[in-house]
Design an enzyme around this catalytic site. Structure first.
Site, PDB file in Angstrom:
ATOM      1  N   ALA A  18       0.833  -1.216   0.000  1.00 28.98           N
ATOM      2  CA  ALA A  18       0.000   0.000   0.000  1.00 28.98           C
ATOM      3  C   ALA A  18       0.863   1.260   0.000  1.00 28.98           C
ATOM      4  CB  ALA A  18      -0.926  -0.009   1.213  1.00 28.98           C
ATOM      5  N   LYS A  37       9.812   0.711   9.560  1.00 29.06           N
ATOM      6  CA  LYS A  37      10.553   0.377  10.774  1.00 29.06           C
ATOM      7  C   LYS A  37      11.469  -0.823  10.584  1.00 29.06           C
ATOM      8  CE  LYS A  37       6.882  -2.239  13.162  1.00 29.06           C
ATOM      9  NZ  LYS A  37       6.112  -2.322  14.406  1.00 29.06           N
ATOM     10  N   ASP A 206       0.733  -0.509  15.034  1.00 26.78           N
ATOM     11  CA  ASP A 206       1.179   0.875  15.266  1.00 26.78           C
ATOM     12  C   ASP A 206       0.248   1.883  14.600  1.00 26.78           C
ATOM     13  OD1 ASP A 206       3.303  -0.361  16.470  1.00 26.78           O
ATOM     14  OD2 ASP A 206       4.711   0.010  14.835  1.00 26.78           O
ATOM     15  N   ARG A 273     -12.761 -20.759   5.702  1.00 30.36           N
ATOM     16  CA  ARG A 273     -11.674 -20.857   6.675  1.00 30.36           C
ATOM     17  C   ARG A 273     -12.109 -20.593   8.119  1.00 30.36           C
ATOM     18  NH1 ARG A 273      -7.380 -16.024   5.514  1.00 30.36           N
ATOM     19  NH2 ARG A 273      -7.286 -16.937   3.470  1.00 30.36           N
ATOM     20  N   GLU A 360      -3.671  -2.855   4.869  1.00 28.92           N
ATOM     21  CA  GLU A 360      -4.271  -3.638   5.948  1.00 28.92           C
ATOM     22  C   GLU A 360      -4.695  -2.782   7.146  1.00 28.92           C
ATOM     23  OE1 GLU A 360      -2.182  -7.287   6.421  1.00 28.92           O
ATOM     24  OE2 GLU A 360      -3.402  -7.822   8.158  1.00 28.92           O
ATOM     25  N   SER A 376      -6.236  -9.244  -0.124  1.00 30.67           N
ATOM     26  CA  SER A 376      -5.548  -8.173   0.616  1.00 30.67           C
ATOM     27  C   SER A 376      -4.558  -7.399  -0.239  1.00 30.67           C
ATOM     28  CB  SER A 376      -4.767  -8.733   1.799  1.00 30.67           C
ATOM     29  OG  SER A 376      -5.498  -9.667   2.466  1.00 30.67           O
TER      30      SER A 376
HETATM   31  C1  LIG Z   1       1.845 -15.031   6.289  1.00 32.53           C
HETATM   32  C2  LIG Z   1       1.008 -14.149   5.424  1.00 32.53           C
HETATM   33  C3  LIG Z   1       0.664 -14.540   4.134  1.00 32.53           C
HETATM   34  C4  LIG Z   1      -0.121 -13.725   3.322  1.00 32.53           C
HETATM   35  N1  LIG Z   1      -0.470 -14.152   2.087  1.00 32.53           N
HETATM   36  C5  LIG Z   1      -1.252 -13.366   1.317  1.00 32.53           C
HETATM   37  C6  LIG Z   1      -1.635 -13.764   0.033  1.00 32.53           C
HETATM   38  O1  LIG Z   1      -1.284 -14.827  -0.400  1.00 32.53           O
HETATM   39  N2  LIG Z   1      -2.418 -12.936  -0.716  1.00 32.53           N
HETATM   40  C7  LIG Z   1      -2.843 -11.727  -0.244  1.00 32.53           C
HETATM   41  O2  LIG Z   1      -3.548 -10.988  -0.964  1.00 32.53           O
HETATM   42  N3  LIG Z   1      -2.493 -11.324   0.985  1.00 32.53           N
HETATM   43  C8  LIG Z   1      -1.721 -12.096   1.768  1.00 32.53           C
HETATM   44  N4  LIG Z   1      -1.375 -11.683   3.017  1.00 32.53           N
HETATM   45  C9  LIG Z   1      -1.815 -10.358   3.452  1.00 32.53           C
HETATM   46  C10 LIG Z   1      -0.964  -9.284   2.801  1.00 32.53           C
HETATM   47  O3  LIG Z   1       0.391  -9.588   2.942  1.00 32.53           O
HETATM   48  C11 LIG Z   1      -1.193  -7.938   3.446  1.00 32.53           C
HETATM   49  O4  LIG Z   1      -2.546  -7.668   3.645  1.00 32.53           O
HETATM   50  C12 LIG Z   1      -0.658  -6.852   2.586  1.00 32.53           C
HETATM   51  O5  LIG Z   1       0.669  -7.117   2.256  1.00 32.53           O
HETATM   52  C13 LIG Z   1      -0.740  -5.567   3.371  1.00 32.53           C
HETATM   53  O6  LIG Z   1       0.169  -4.680   2.879  1.00 32.53           O
HETATM   54  P1  LIG Z   1       0.363  -3.312   3.621  1.00 32.53           P
HETATM   55  O7  LIG Z   1       1.102  -2.445   2.667  1.00 32.53           O
HETATM   56  O8  LIG Z   1      -0.896  -2.808   4.157  1.00 32.53           O
HETATM   57  O9  LIG Z   1       1.264  -3.636   4.904  1.00 32.53           O
HETATM   58  P2  LIG Z   1       2.642  -4.400   5.094  1.00 32.53           P
HETATM   59  O10 LIG Z   1       3.091  -5.067   3.865  1.00 32.53           O
HETATM   60  O11 LIG Z   1       2.515  -5.194   6.330  1.00 32.53           O
HETATM   61  O12 LIG Z   1       3.675  -3.225   5.362  1.00 32.53           O
HETATM   62  C14 LIG Z   1       3.639  -2.485   6.561  1.00 32.53           C
HETATM   63  C15 LIG Z   1       4.781  -1.495   6.565  1.00 32.53           C
HETATM   64  O13 LIG Z   1       4.600  -0.571   7.632  1.00 32.53           O
HETATM   65  C16 LIG Z   1       5.822  -0.405   8.337  1.00 32.53           C
HETATM   66  N5  LIG Z   1       5.500   0.040   9.695  1.00 32.53           N
HETATM   67  C17 LIG Z   1       4.609  -0.495  10.565  1.00 32.53           C
HETATM   68  N6  LIG Z   1       4.581   0.245  11.699  1.00 32.53           N
HETATM   69  C18 LIG Z   1       5.477   1.247  11.542  1.00 32.53           C
HETATM   70  C19 LIG Z   1       5.919   2.318  12.362  1.00 32.53           C
HETATM   71  N7  LIG Z   1       5.448   2.551  13.609  1.00 32.53           N
HETATM   72  N8  LIG Z   1       6.863   3.163  11.871  1.00 32.53           N
HETATM   73  C20 LIG Z   1       7.387   2.965  10.640  1.00 32.53           C
HETATM   74  N9  LIG Z   1       7.014   1.961   9.814  1.00 32.53           N
HETATM   75  C21 LIG Z   1       6.059   1.123  10.268  1.00 32.53           C
HETATM   76  C22 LIG Z   1       6.486  -1.757   8.238  1.00 32.53           C
HETATM   77  O14 LIG Z   1       7.862  -1.642   8.476  1.00 32.53           O
HETATM   78  C23 LIG Z   1       6.151  -2.127   6.770  1.00 32.53           C
HETATM   79  O15 LIG Z   1       7.064  -1.490   5.920  1.00 32.53           O
HETATM   80  C24 LIG Z   1      -0.571 -12.474   3.824  1.00 32.53           C
HETATM   81  C25 LIG Z   1      -0.219 -12.069   5.114  1.00 32.53           C
HETATM   82  C26 LIG Z   1       0.543 -12.907   5.929  1.00 32.53           C
HETATM   83  C27 LIG Z   1       0.856 -12.467   7.328  1.00 32.53           C
END
Ligand SMILES: Cc1cc2nc3c(=O)[nH]c(=O)nc-3n(C[C@H](O)[C@H](O)[C@H](O)COP(=O)(O)OP(=O)(O)OC[C@H]3O[C@@H](n4cnc5c(N)ncnc54)[C@H](O)[C@@H]3O)c2cc1C
Length: 519
Positions: A18, A37, A206, A273, A360, A376
């Site tokens: 995202a 982080k 966070d 699930r 997320e 997701s």
């Molecule tokens: C084991 C597993 C398998 C998955 N498999 C799938 C799949 O097959 N298909 C699918 O669609 N989804 C899957 N998901 C879900 C998917 O990975 C996530 O929903 C999606 O990647 C979310 O992306 P995001 O950018 O919101 O957050 P994330 O990719 O989690 O990134 C969060 C970022 O925020 C940063 N951050 C957090 N707090 C702070 C802070 N206080 N200060 C600075 N930086 C911070 C972190 O360092 C990171 O860079 C899976 C999740 C897991 C746990």
């Protein structure tokens, strides 16, 4: 390490799908600082079958929309889902264009709860990892975007009800305040609230806590999805054993090695699930074992096919002396994803002026009360891009950052913090987990409220994470207690059905209160 700027136009907190996608959209609108982080992006699972769902050539937007809305159990917002499935096609096409040089071979495969083969797999790399790599490369080609790793956001700076910047601790544990015109929260999930989770250690909620402290509304916090089958062995990571294994014919067996899913659902192991998670929890309870679990059994499946289709699972289990083609695998449910989060409109805008959220951490309404597996990443791509586009229109304002208020340290670890985190995780797992009931949830709220004074003045990064976990756990527990029905991922023994009259609405937290406004 490059010095952190005192002022930029946009701060993006989070370098996952995202955050990176939003940063790309913002790049020609001003100076963008992405903070993370942790280290450079690593997709959360190295499993080759990490996947993003999107429409295949033979698919139909309407069908994907229907599957997503059915999973959401009455609470998915059709307009949000429509945007995700329609714009998802464009987002994926553009991603493939950016990554074409990599020559990745892609194919669509089936997954539980999807009626079509619309889940993407990369032939040579995990597709999730591949997506992050492509976004990461793209971000690094953009002059206006800089990335600060190992940099931790501790709070949002606000003035007269609008966000004016971010307080950080840099990788040398030095505090900074950075001012900006708008902030995007893209901080990912909060699985670390639970003792058993497949989420990485960084998933400490966070973003939700930062948003709430800045006055943002959160929604649908009670809907925590549990993955039914995480590996359960002492001192072994809780690796997810993908739904695809059951789709391919794996059996679930209880402590006595009896297959049990037939008792719970006509689809047996292929049931949705959350139903499978509940059935497993029930089997674990009746086993009366001290450390209960059930078994996933692949031993009747074709050995070569299992090794070829699930190489990461095969190799990882082998490393711990479990040959999944010959031995049954000990598993139990683990917290996996949240359907709720910081409430946003369809452009990632929260109720706090100049604060946006995507991925997320956000509640766009796509997932409703439960997520369709593999939506997701698609949601993160689509709504990350939309939030970035919306932020471009924010009027630029220059703020003078003040002196950072406190000094921080990365160590030594605060005395008692790990113990408090352990207590939060155990309380949530026991009382606000897969199966819920009023007295247990009341105990959880009370226990969490009593812990509050010990977490009120965090000084280290880990103590901030503990405080964030604590606040978010309380939000989840209060929301779960208030929703007196079962719906989607939220299951209560004392209210085992829908109660549409009162609860076919999104929950909303304001202060200590959980509300169900008519929208
Ligand atoms: C084991 C597993 C398998 C998955 N498999 C799938 C799949 O097959 N298909 C699918 O669609 N989804 C899957 N998901 C879900 C998917 O990975 C996530 O929903 C999606 O990647 C979310 O992306 P995001 O950018 O919101 O957050 P994330 O990719 O989690 O990134 C969060 C970022 O925020 C940063 N951050 C957090 N707090 C702070 C802070 N206080 N200060 C600075 N930086 C911070 C972190 O360092 C990171 O860079 C899976 C999740 C897991 C746990």
């Amino acid at each position: 390490m490059k010095a952190l700027p005192a002022e930029v136009d946009f701060v993006v907190i989070g370098a996952g799908v995202a955050g990176l996608r939003a940063a790309i959209e913002l790049a020609d609108a001003g100076r963008v600082l992405v903070i993370s982080k942790q280290e450079p992006p690593e997709f959360k699972t190295k499993d080759r079958r990490s996947e993003a769902a999107w429409l295949s050539e033979t698919d139909d937007v309407i069908l994907h929309l229907q599957d997503t809305i059915a999973a959401g159990d009455g609470l998915s917002k059709p307009e949000a889902v429509k945007i995700m499935v329609e714009e998802g096609v464009e987002r994926i096409d553009e991603l493939l264009t950016w990554g074409r040089h990599a020559g990745t071979k892609l194919s669509f495969e089936p997954e539980n709860a999807h009626t079509r083969s619309r889940v993407l797999h990369a032939a040579s790399e995990p597709s999730g990892k591949e997506i992050l790599r492509i976004l990461w490369d793209k971000v690094h080609s953009l002059k206006q975007v800089s990335v600060a790793q190992f940099t931790f956001a501790t709070s949002l700076l606000t003035d007269a009800g609008r966000v004016t910047g971010v307080s950080l601790i840099d990788e040398k544990a030095v505090p900074h305040d950075i001012s900006c015109s708008a902030v995007l929260l893209a901080t990912g999930g909060c699985g670390q609230i639970y003792r058993n989770t497949s989420n990485p250690e960084s998933a400490t909620a966070d973003g939700i806590a930062l948003a709430v402290r800045a006055g943002a509304e959160v929604s649908d916090m009670e809907f925590v999805q549990f993955h039914p089958t995480a590996l359960h062995m002492k001192k072994v990571p809780q690796i997810l054993l993908p739904e695809g294994l059951r789709a391919d014919g794996a059996y679930l067996r209880n402590f006595e090695l009896d297959r049990f899913m037939g008792k719970y659902h006509p689809l047996g192991e292929r049931a949705p699930r959350d139903l499978v998670s509940r059935a497993i929890v029930h089997e674990m309870e009746v086993s009366r074992a001290k450390d209960p679990f059930v078994y996933l059994d692949l031993t009747h499946l074709n050995t070569t096919k299992v090794q070829k289709s699930f190489p990461f699972i095969y190799e990882t289990c082998m490393a711990y002396n479990v040959d999944i083609t010959e031995d049954v695998i000990p598993v139990r449910p683990a917290a996996y994803a949240n359907a709720g989060g910081v409430r946003t409109d369809l452009d990632g805008k929260t109720n706090v002026n100049r604060l946006y959220a995507a991925g997320e951490v956000a509640a766009t309404g796509v997932h409703g009360a439960n997520q369709l597996p593999s939506n997701s990443i698609l949601e993160s791509l689509v709504f990350g891009a939309r939030a970035g586009r919306a932020m471009r229109n924010v009027e630029k304002i220059s703020h003078q950052p003040g002196e950072p208020k406190a000094t921080y340290s990365n160590g030594p670890v605060d005395v008692g913090v790990e113990e408090l985190i352990g207590r939060i995780q155990d309380t949530m797992w026991k009382e606000v987990g897969v199966v819920r009931m009023r007295p247990g949830m009341q105990n959880a709220v009370k226990a969490l409220e009593e812990m509050a004074p010990k977490l009120s003045q965090p000084r280290t990064r880990r103590a901030h994470e503990a405080a964030n976990l604590h606040l978010t756990a309380l939000l989840i527990a209060r929301s779960a207690l208030a929703r007196e029905e079962s719906r989607g991922a939220h299951y209560r023994i004392d209210y085992s059905d829908h109660e549409d009259r009162r609860f076919s609405r999104h929950s909303l937290i304001r202060g200590d209160k959980v509300l169900y406004p008519i929208t």
